[in-house]
Design an enzyme around this catalytic site. Structure first.
Site, PDB file in Angstrom:
ATOM      1  N   PHE A  46       0.815  -1.221   0.000  1.00 33.96           N
ATOM      2  CA  PHE A  46       0.000   0.000   0.000  1.00 33.96           C
ATOM      3  C   PHE A  46       0.852   1.277   0.000  1.00 33.96           C
ATOM      4  O   PHE A  46       0.445   2.307  -0.516  1.00 33.96           O
ATOM      5  CB  PHE A  46      -0.858   0.058   1.273  1.00 33.96           C
ATOM      6  CG  PHE A  46      -2.030  -0.886   1.300  1.00 33.96           C
ATOM      7  CD1 PHE A  46      -3.015  -0.834   0.320  1.00 33.96           C
ATOM      8  CD2 PHE A  46      -2.174  -1.804   2.336  1.00 33.96           C
ATOM      9  CE1 PHE A  46      -4.115  -1.686   0.374  1.00 33.96           C
ATOM     10  CE2 PHE A  46      -3.265  -2.651   2.387  1.00 33.96           C
ATOM     11  CZ  PHE A  46      -4.238  -2.596   1.412  1.00 33.96           C
TER      12      PHE A  46
ATOM     13  N   THR B 250      -2.249  -6.313  -7.132  1.00 34.05           N
ATOM     14  CA  THR B 250      -2.155  -5.198  -6.183  1.00 34.05           C
ATOM     15  C   THR B 250      -2.716  -5.650  -4.848  1.00 34.05           C
ATOM     16  O   THR B 250      -3.395  -6.662  -4.760  1.00 34.05           O
ATOM     17  CB  THR B 250      -3.016  -3.994  -6.609  1.00 34.05           C
ATOM     18  OG1 THR B 250      -4.404  -4.368  -6.515  1.00 34.05           O
ATOM     19  CG2 THR B 250      -2.673  -3.548  -7.997  1.00 34.05           C
ATOM     20  N   ASP B 251      -2.478  -4.876  -3.810  1.00 32.90           N
ATOM     21  CA  ASP B 251      -3.227  -5.083  -2.586  1.00 32.90           C
ATOM     22  C   ASP B 251      -4.626  -4.468  -2.768  1.00 32.90           C
ATOM     23  O   ASP B 251      -4.911  -3.805  -3.770  1.00 32.90           O
ATOM     24  CB  ASP B 251      -2.481  -4.494  -1.375  1.00 32.90           C
ATOM     25  CG  ASP B 251      -2.935  -5.167  -0.075  1.00 32.90           C
ATOM     26  OD1 ASP B 251      -3.991  -5.834  -0.072  1.00 32.90           O
ATOM     27  OD2 ASP B 251      -2.237  -5.027   0.946  1.00 32.90           O
ATOM     28  N   TYR B 252      -5.467  -4.699  -1.796  1.00 31.08           N
ATOM     29  CA  TYR B 252      -6.889  -4.341  -1.823  1.00 31.08           C
ATOM     30  C   TYR B 252      -7.110  -2.860  -2.171  1.00 31.08           C
ATOM     31  O   TYR B 252      -6.724  -1.978  -1.395  1.00 31.08           O
ATOM     32  CB  TYR B 252      -7.455  -4.605  -0.419  1.00 31.08           C
ATOM     33  CG  TYR B 252      -8.904  -4.958  -0.328  1.00 31.08           C
ATOM     34  CD1 TYR B 252      -9.308  -6.289  -0.270  1.00 31.08           C
ATOM     35  CD2 TYR B 252      -9.876  -3.973  -0.269  1.00 31.08           C
ATOM     36  CE1 TYR B 252     -10.647  -6.628  -0.155  1.00 31.08           C
ATOM     37  CE2 TYR B 252     -11.220  -4.307  -0.153  1.00 31.08           C
ATOM     38  CZ  TYR B 252     -11.589  -5.631  -0.095  1.00 31.08           C
ATOM     39  OH  TYR B 252     -12.922  -5.967   0.032  1.00 31.08           O
TER      40      TYR B 252
END
Ligand code: BGC
Length: 735
Positions: A227, A258-260
């Site tokens: 992030f 990707t992350d969330y």
């Protein structure tokens, strides 16, 4: 594979290709039949979804897969991913605890079992291992990672990847791993989750990157971005990280997710609007967009406007299709969907036995004055504390598939362990925290835990009353499960005040106190270390926590865990880690304050417990290290042996640690670096020779020009039972 995927790509429209890059959360139900009444069902049917996360139902997975395969134009199967971080239904200790076992076979086995259970429930992709190095215990996600050391973290990364992926990804009980979060997430400023990071490339390459490279060498199938920003560019839009480092330098050929919602978050980072940041991410090297649909909603337009190329889109799409191919999903999209397996292979007796054994291996004995532990099963034992009878707080953070009602509490386990040989008197004694707002912020699933019917004082008095009647107090205290983990940073990392007060009151009874400490991070325990008789750090041990704790407290198992992360004396010392640099004004050994030296006025430079520290019920003695040579040249091999003796009265295991210091370098070098460890089991009275082998490969580091090489000169070779107490021998190694 290439021919098959080329053929498929040729048949795909631009929209279908973009669809493959879309990873959606599958919480909502999908209603069968046409037209699909759920948004997600329609999207799958239209080929606008490539993968799904967070579904824990075989039925739902089957239905979603069916719609993808039978109702979308090209019938491309979906990937199903979940955070299976430390076990699935059978929950193992949190990753930081697993690291404390220093037992790579155990970690691999825990990952193997996690994969068996998760794949039996239809999943084929795991958002683990998390290998973010951190030196800041304020950061809650330290619980999810391997601790502070790059060497240990690298071995752990390999063990997890091997455990999840096995030798053959197409088997129906292996799953694709995803190493995360690339990169530097654990270096968040002030330990504040998601915060900015900023560090030299030398430090990145030498101290933060190695576990990622180790995971890649072990064959990890996917990587998740972080992030945070790195060098002023958010990791999910950072081309240097994803294309230059991962692809060009390390040859990573899996896919990058990707992350969330990390693409969308680049808007708040100040990188532009959604179309801009989505194009930035794709061009930087992201293949799959988690949840935010930035790719889905803007890439078509960006292609038309020339912001992203067809070639870049094809590359990303190819990687997602390749992952599906490697998992065997094109051969049989339902290969992970087998209700019989789900019935037979999840939460089995055998898995629970393993969970119990593993948990006991992760506990770290921090203090054991006058050998108060192990306790004998006799007399009266006061079991006190807000975590002694709390099923919710046994598994620890990120146990998304756990059924808390199956977790064994300390109270139940103690009662069962002692049978009618001893009496267990129980009192809760205090709230986890007294402040109701803090309680809600840290309570599992937001269920309040503050006792509204009794005042803290009443609870304390009840506890004191049973303590007075008892021979020994076992205080089961610490952080609740969600006081560490994501978005769970703390500025004060002591035991919560309510529990400290209880301990102070219990101390006045004069009875011996054993603290069984639950925690997801190093805590500041200066007072506890000074005043209590014994401290057993049990982290969060998973579903079998209670039984494993009873096994160690009553001496069925001899503790052997060692800290993967330094415990500071106070928060002001952070970041405090064993492999620091020397500075130009180091403090002489054994001294405290010297004016104009690197030290504090109010506290020594020492940690409360150093990296690698942990006691045993046995006593281990180290002989002096012996080397085959003290002057070496070129590609010779150094061997270093020590004799280890268990002169205690119990059989036990010791983690022998091997450190090297490179005394002079073209850049400054750490005061010591872990380069090997062996967990050795010795019967009472037994001795064994333990040998480590070193080649120039082990002396290499990234220099100022980021070349990975070693430099000739003198080296201190150190062996010991923790990073502080080592025996040293000096050698010279020329090119
Ligand atoms: C976490 C990741 C996790 C993802 C999916 C994010 O909030 O940072 O580690 O894999 O959610 O659940």
């Amino acid at each position: 594979m290439a021919v098959f995927i080329d053929g498929l790509l040729q048949r795909m429209t631009i929209e279908e290709k973009i669809g493959q890059l879309n990873l959606l959360a599958g919480y909502e139900d999908i209603i069968t039949g046409e037209p699909h009444s759920s948004i997600i069902g329609t999207k799958i049917q239209e080929g606008r979804v490539g993968a799904i996360l967070n579904v824990r139902s075989l039925e739902k997975i089957r239905e979603m897969q069916r719609v993808a395969v039978e109702e979308s134009r090209l019938g491309i199967p979906l990937l199903f991913g979940l955070d299976v971080i430390h076990g699935y239904k059978t929950v193992f200790p949190i990753p930081l605890a697993l690291a404390a076992s220093f037992d790579m076979e155990l970690i691999q086995e825990s990952a193997r079992i996690a994969a068996i259970e998760a794949t039996a429930d239809g999943l084929c992709w795991n958002f683990s291992p998390m290998v973010d190095i951190t030196r800041d215990p304020r950061w809650g996600r330290i619980a999810e990672g391997p601790g502070e050391d790059a060497y240990l973290a690298s071995r752990i990364a390999e063990a997890f990847v091997r455990g999840y992926q096995g030798d053959d990804l197409t088997l129906n009980n292996t799953m694709m791993a995803c190493v995360k979060h690339f990169a530097l997430y654990g270096a968040a400023e002030a330990g504040l989750d998601y915060n900015t990071t900023d560090m030299s490339r030398i430090r990145m390459y030498n101290e933060y990157f190695p576990p990622f490279l180790a995971a890649i060498r072990a064959g990890v199938g996917s990587i998740m971005t972080a992030f945070n920003e790195v060098d002023g560019i958010p990791a999910s839009g950072n081309k240097w990280l994803m294309t230059e480092v991962l692809r060009n330098q390390w040859g990573f050929d899996g896919f990058i997710v990707t992350d969330y919602t990390a693409i969308n978050e680049m808007i708040d980072h100040g990188m532009g609007d959604l179309q801009t940041v989505a194009a930035l991410a794709l061009n930087a090297g992201v293949d799959l967009d988690m949840v935010g649909e930035g790719f889905l909603t803007t890439l078509g337009k960006s292609i038309n406007e020339g912001l992203v190329s067809h070639e870049q889109l094809d590359k990303a799409c190819r990687r997602i299709l390749e992952a599906k191919y490697k998992l065997g999903l094109f051969d049989d999209p339902y290969r992970y969907i087998n209700p019989e397996r789900a019935e037979k292979e999840i939460f089995t007796e055998a898995h629970n036995r393993m969970a119990r054994e593993m948990a006991a291996q992760t506990f770290v004995l921090l203090k054991n004055e006058n050998q108060v532990l192990p306790l004998s099963k006799k007399g009266k034992i006061a079991l006190i504390g807000p975590l002694a009878d709390s099923q919710q707080n046994m598994a620890g953070t990120w146990s998304v598939a756990v059924d808390h009602s199956q977790s064994v509490t300390v109270l139940n386990a103690f009662r069962e362990a002692v049978g009618n040989h001893a009496q267990i008197l129980y009192a809760r004694g205090s709230n986890i925290v007294d402040n109701p707002d803090l309680d809600l912020r840290t309570a599992v699933r937001g269920q309040p835990t503050v006792d509204l019917h009794r005042t803290p004082r009443q609870m304390r008095e009840e506890a004191i009353a049973i303590a007075r009647q008892s021979d020994v107090i076992v205080a089961v205290m610490g952080e609740p499960a969600e006081m560490s983990g994501e978005s769970a940073s703390r500025t004060d990392i002591g035991l919560p005040g309510s529990q400290q007060e209880l301990l102070k009151a219990l101390l006045k009874t004069g009875k011996p106190i054993v603290l069984v400490l639950f925690t997801g991070r190093p805590l500041t325990l200066t007072w506890e270390q000074e005043n209590l008789n014994a401290i057993l750090n049990v982290w969060f041990g998973g579903t079998q926590s209670g039984n494993a704790i009873a096994d160690v407290i009553f001496g069925e198992v001899n503790p052997s865990g060692k800290l993967p992360s330094t415990f500071p004396q106070n928060v002001g010392q952070i970041p405090l880690f064993y492999n620091h640099k020397n500075t130009g004004r180091p403090l002489p050994d054994g001294k405290w304050f010297r004016k104009f030296r690197a030290n504090y006025l109010d506290v020594t430079n020492d940690p409360l417990y150093p990296f690698g520290f942990g006691l045993s019920y046995s006593d281990f003695a180290y002989g002096d290290p012996l080397v085959n040579k003290t002057n070496l040249q070129g590609n010779e091999e150094l061997s270093v042996s020590i004799s280890l003796t268990n002169f205690g009265t119990r059989d036990g295991a010791e983690v022998v640690q091997f450190y090297i210091r490179d005394l002079v370098g073209s850049i400054t070098r750490p005061v010591k670096e872990l380069k090997g460890f062996q967990k050795v089991f010795l019967k009472a009275g037994e001795s064994q020779e333990v040998t480590f082998y070193v080649t120039p490969e082990d002396l290499k580091f990234y220099n100022y020009f980021l070349e990975f090489d070693w430099e000739p000169g003198e080296f201190d070779i150190m062996v010991g039972g923790n990073s502080r107490d080592v025996k040293t021998i000096r050698i010279d190694w020329q090119k």
